[in-house]
Design a protein around this motif. Structure first.
Motif, PDB file in Angstrom:
ATOM      1  N   GLN A 169       0.826  -1.191   0.000  1.00 50.94           N
ATOM      2  CA  GLN A 169       0.000   0.000   0.000  1.00 50.94           C
ATOM      3  C   GLN A 169       0.868   1.251   0.000  1.00 50.94           C
ATOM      4  OE1 GLN A 169      -2.471  -0.845   3.415  1.00 50.94           O
ATOM      5  NE2 GLN A 169      -4.188  -1.242   2.054  1.00 50.94           N
ATOM      6  N   GLU A 170       0.214   2.376  -0.122  1.00 51.48           N
ATOM      7  CA  GLU A 170       0.924   3.649  -0.262  1.00 51.48           C
ATOM      8  C   GLU A 170       0.073   4.772   0.309  1.00 51.48           C
ATOM      9  OE1 GLU A 170      -0.707   3.427  -4.781  1.00 51.48           O
ATOM     10  OE2 GLU A 170       1.200   2.592  -4.217  1.00 51.48           O
ATOM     11  N   THR A 171       0.667   5.966   0.404  1.00 48.74           N
ATOM     12  CA  THR A 171      -0.055   7.172   0.771  1.00 48.74           C
ATOM     13  C   THR A 171       0.247   8.199  -0.326  1.00 48.74           C
ATOM     14  OG1 THR A 171      -0.542   8.708   2.579  1.00 48.74           O
ATOM     15  CG2 THR A 171       1.782   8.150   2.207  1.00 48.74           C
ATOM     16  N   SER A 172      -0.231   9.400  -0.160  1.00 49.77           N
ATOM     17  CA  SER A 172       0.011  10.413  -1.187  1.00 49.77           C
ATOM     18  C   SER A 172       0.956  11.492  -0.668  1.00 49.77           C
ATOM     19  CB  SER A 172      -1.310  11.052  -1.632  1.00 49.77           C
ATOM     20  OG  SER A 172      -1.813  11.888  -0.612  1.00 49.77           O
ATOM     21  N   LEU A 173       1.592  12.174  -1.599  1.00 49.43           N
ATOM     22  CA  LEU A 173       2.459  13.299  -1.248  1.00 49.43           C
ATOM     23  C   LEU A 173       1.641  14.383  -0.545  1.00 49.43           C
ATOM     24  CD1 LEU A 173       5.221  14.616  -1.327  1.00 49.43           C
ATOM     25  CD2 LEU A 173       4.731  15.375  -3.660  1.00 49.43           C
ATOM     26  N   HIS A 174       0.437  14.617  -1.017  1.00 48.38           N
ATOM     27  CA  HIS A 174      -0.468  15.590  -0.394  1.00 48.38           C
ATOM     28  C   HIS A 174      -0.694  15.237   1.079  1.00 48.38           C
ATOM     29  CE1 HIS A 174      -4.511  16.888   0.885  1.00 48.38           C
ATOM     30  NE2 HIS A 174      -4.183  18.006   0.270  1.00 48.38           N
ATOM     31  N   ASP A 175      -0.978  13.972   1.390  1.00 46.94           N
ATOM     32  CA  ASP A 175      -1.221  13.558   2.772  1.00 46.94           C
ATOM     33  C   ASP A 175       0.017  13.740   3.646  1.00 46.94           C
ATOM     34  OD1 ASP A 175      -3.822  12.949   2.119  1.00 46.94           O
ATOM     35  OD2 ASP A 175      -3.501  10.777   2.018  1.00 46.94           O
ATOM     36  N   HIS A 177      -1.705  14.027  -8.305  1.00 40.93           N
ATOM     37  CA  HIS A 177      -1.686  12.963  -7.298  1.00 40.93           C
ATOM     38  C   HIS A 177      -0.419  12.129  -7.506  1.00 40.93           C
ATOM     39  CE1 HIS A 177      -3.079   9.962  -4.487  1.00 40.93           C
ATOM     40  NE2 HIS A 177      -2.694   9.050  -5.357  1.00 40.93           N
ATOM     41  N   VAL A 178       0.374  12.024  -6.446  1.00 43.85           N
ATOM     42  CA  VAL A 178       1.592  11.217  -6.475  1.00 43.85           C
ATOM     43  C   VAL A 178       1.511  10.247  -5.313  1.00 43.85           C
ATOM     44  CG1 VAL A 178       4.107  11.233  -6.191  1.00 43.85           C
ATOM     45  CG2 VAL A 178       3.002  12.996  -7.566  1.00 43.85           C
ATOM     46  N   THR A 179       1.601   8.972  -5.617  1.00 43.96           N
ATOM     47  CA  THR A 179       1.585   7.971  -4.562  1.00 43.96           C
ATOM     48  C   THR A 179       2.995   7.758  -4.020  1.00 43.96           C
ATOM     49  OG1 THR A 179       1.767   6.221  -6.216  1.00 43.96           O
ATOM     50  CG2 THR A 179      -0.440   6.772  -5.465  1.00 43.96           C
ATOM     51  N   VAL A 180       3.073   7.577  -2.720  1.00 47.38           N
ATOM     52  CA  VAL A 180       4.348   7.342  -2.048  1.00 47.38           C
ATOM     53  C   VAL A 180       4.279   5.939  -1.442  1.00 47.38           C
ATOM     54  CG1 VAL A 180       5.925   8.128  -0.242  1.00 47.38           C
ATOM     55  CG2 VAL A 180       4.564   9.803  -1.527  1.00 47.38           C
ATOM     56  N   VAL A 240       7.823   6.544   2.793  1.00 46.70           N
ATOM     57  CA  VAL A 240       7.115   7.557   3.573  1.00 46.70           C
ATOM     58  C   VAL A 240       8.029   8.161   4.639  1.00 46.70           C
ATOM     59  CG1 VAL A 240       5.212   7.947   5.199  1.00 46.70           C
ATOM     60  CG2 VAL A 240       4.822   6.645   3.100  1.00 46.70           C
TER      61      VAL A 240
END
Length: 188
Positions: free
Chosen positions: A54-60, A82-85, A90
């Motif tokens: 799984q991943e999170t976003s740069l925005h988050d 939207h960029v996934t990290v 992280v």
């Protein structure tokens, strides 16, 4: 889980060791260690609900690490696709964002009563790869800004180590109204 906990302890130990070597005042050293361990905790809290797929976003990440440190008259603007990290990136990206924020508070746009940090990013694609280009730009009244630090401290070295871990590069410029930083990271 065991591997992840060992990594977190290793990071905490390096924070303690490096901060202790650089600071002669125990109160200052303790405050810096608390801030850095707190940033590590924030980054970890984002990954604690993630597994390796799984991943999170740069925005988050920006919202979790940078926004809580701003005061009422200070602004944070961010814009980009939207960029996934991925979960494994992280923590290093979170630590980079924390150090940039800390520097903004101590020396840059947020060292005065007001100021703005703008974070913009784009994704560049070529036939073989994708890269993230992130621009961190600070703006405030140059008469209110503290001078750039005389030497690079542990935070700058930690950023450099995180960028090496991520395969990224940086270009930094201390302008009269705050720092301008360009970070390039591979997304593949």
């Amino acid at each position: 889980l065991n591997h992840r906990v060992k990594n977190l302890f290793a990071i905490v130990q390096s924070i303690i060791s490096a901060t202790g070597r650089q600071e002669s005042d125990p109160k200052v050293a303790a405050a810096k260690m608390r801030e850095r361990v707190h940033a590590l905790s924030l980054a970890h809290s984002l990954t604690s609900t993630l597994d390796a797929q799984q991943e999170t976003s740069l925005h988050d990440l920006l919202e979790a690490i940078v926004r809580p440190q701003r005061m009422d008259d200070q602004t944070l603007d961010h814009n980009g696709p939207h960029v996934t990290v991925p979960a494994q990136f992280v923590t290093p990206i979170g630590m980079i964002l924390h150090e940039l924020t800390t520097n903004a508070i101590k020396y840059g746009a947020w060292s005065a009563g007001s100021g703005n940090i703008s974070v913009d990013w784009t994704v560049q694609s070529s036939d073989e790869s994708q890269t993230l280009e992130l621009h961190w730009t600070e703006q405030c009244d140059s008469s209110q800004i503290n001078s750039a630090p005389d030497k690079e401290g542990f935070g700058s070295r930690m950023m450099a180590m995180s960028l090496i871990q991520l395969g990224g590069t940086q270009q930094r410029e201390w302008a009269r109204n705050g720092i301008r930083l360009r970070v390039v990271l591979p997304l593949d």
